[in-house]
Design an enzyme around this catalytic site. Structure first.
Site, PDB file in Angstrom:
ATOM      1  N   GLN A  50      -9.719  14.473 -10.870  1.00 10.45           N
ATOM      2  CA  GLN A  50      -9.485  13.584 -12.020  1.00 10.45           C
ATOM      3  C   GLN A  50      -7.996  13.453 -12.349  1.00 10.45           C
ATOM      4  OE1 GLN A  50     -12.656  15.689 -14.545  1.00 10.45           O
ATOM      5  NE2 GLN A  50     -12.697  13.605 -15.317  1.00 10.45           N
ATOM      6  N   LEU A  95     -14.021  12.376 -19.018  1.00 13.38           N
ATOM      7  CA  LEU A  95     -12.676  11.925 -19.379  1.00 13.38           C
ATOM      8  C   LEU A  95     -12.208  10.786 -18.474  1.00 13.38           C
ATOM      9  CD1 LEU A  95     -10.934  15.338 -20.185  1.00 13.38           C
ATOM     10  CD2 LEU A  95     -11.828  13.640 -21.796  1.00 13.38           C
ATOM     11  N   HIS A 140     -17.736  16.411  -9.471  1.00 16.14           N
ATOM     12  CA  HIS A 140     -16.455  15.715  -9.274  1.00 16.14           C
ATOM     13  C   HIS A 140     -15.817  16.119  -7.948  1.00 16.14           C
ATOM     14  CE1 HIS A 140     -15.531  13.334 -12.831  1.00 16.14           C
ATOM     15  NE2 HIS A 140     -15.846  14.328 -13.648  1.00 16.14           N
TER      16      HIS A 140
HETATM   17 NI    NI Z   1     -16.233  14.178 -15.696  1.00 14.77          NI
END
Ligand code: NI
Length: 172
Positions: A50, A95, A140
């Site tokens: 991320q 997020l 992720h």
């Molecule tokens: Ni996430």
């Protein structure tokens, strides 16, 4: 140092992240920056992809009770080695997908192994929000987002909103 968080859709969020052979000062610095970024957002979990780093590192802190001490956790190469048959549904967010939430059903309890920042092997059984969060973050690392659990219609709707959001942000 706060790091910029990638917003879906982004090809880096769809990649499988690489395992690390050992911890290092670089990993410790990354984890520290990821925790700062997560707390600032604010969020309860963040995975290295991320922030554009394709390594198997996640951070989380799911302590929600007001006034309770924080419990920052850093996991390198985290892996679910056991999970309960019992399931739990939580409204998840991410997020990288701001302000979008949806119910996702996952095992209610998971046993996770990982390497800590000192290079030691760790193992712990997590339940409740911690179990959901750790599974979301490990996803992720495999290029999987919570919207991948939704119908393609819902996924497309959210993706379109994110494309619009990114366009607006790029315009400033
Ligand atoms: Ni996430």
């Amino acid at each position: 140092m706060k790091l910029p968080i990638l917003i879906h859709p982004d090809p880096r969020l769809k990649k499988v992240a690489a395992p690390l052979t050992d911890s290092s000062d670089a990993v410790r610095a990354l984890a520290e920056n990821m925790l700062e970024t997560m707390y600032d957002a604010p969020g309860i979990g963040l995975a290295a992809p991320q922030v554009g780093v394709l390594e198997r590192v996640i951070v989380l802190d799911c302590v929600k009770e007001e006034g309770a001490p924080p419990r920052p956790m850093v996991m390198i190469n985290p892996e679910v080695v056991e999970h309960s048959d019992e399931l739990n549904t939580y409204e998840e967010g991410c997020l990288s997908i701001p302000e979008q939430y949806a119910d996702v059903t996952r095992p209610a309890e998971v046993t996770v192994t990982w390497m800590d920042v000192d290079g030691n092997a760790q193992r712990e059984t997590l339940d409740g929000l911690w179990a959901t969060c750790v599974q979301h973050e490990i996803d992720h690392l495999d290029g999987k987002l919570f919207i991948d659990y939704l119908t393609s219609l819902k996924r497309q709707l959210i993706t379109r909103k994110m494309v619009k959001l990114k366009r607006e942000r790029a315009r400033g």
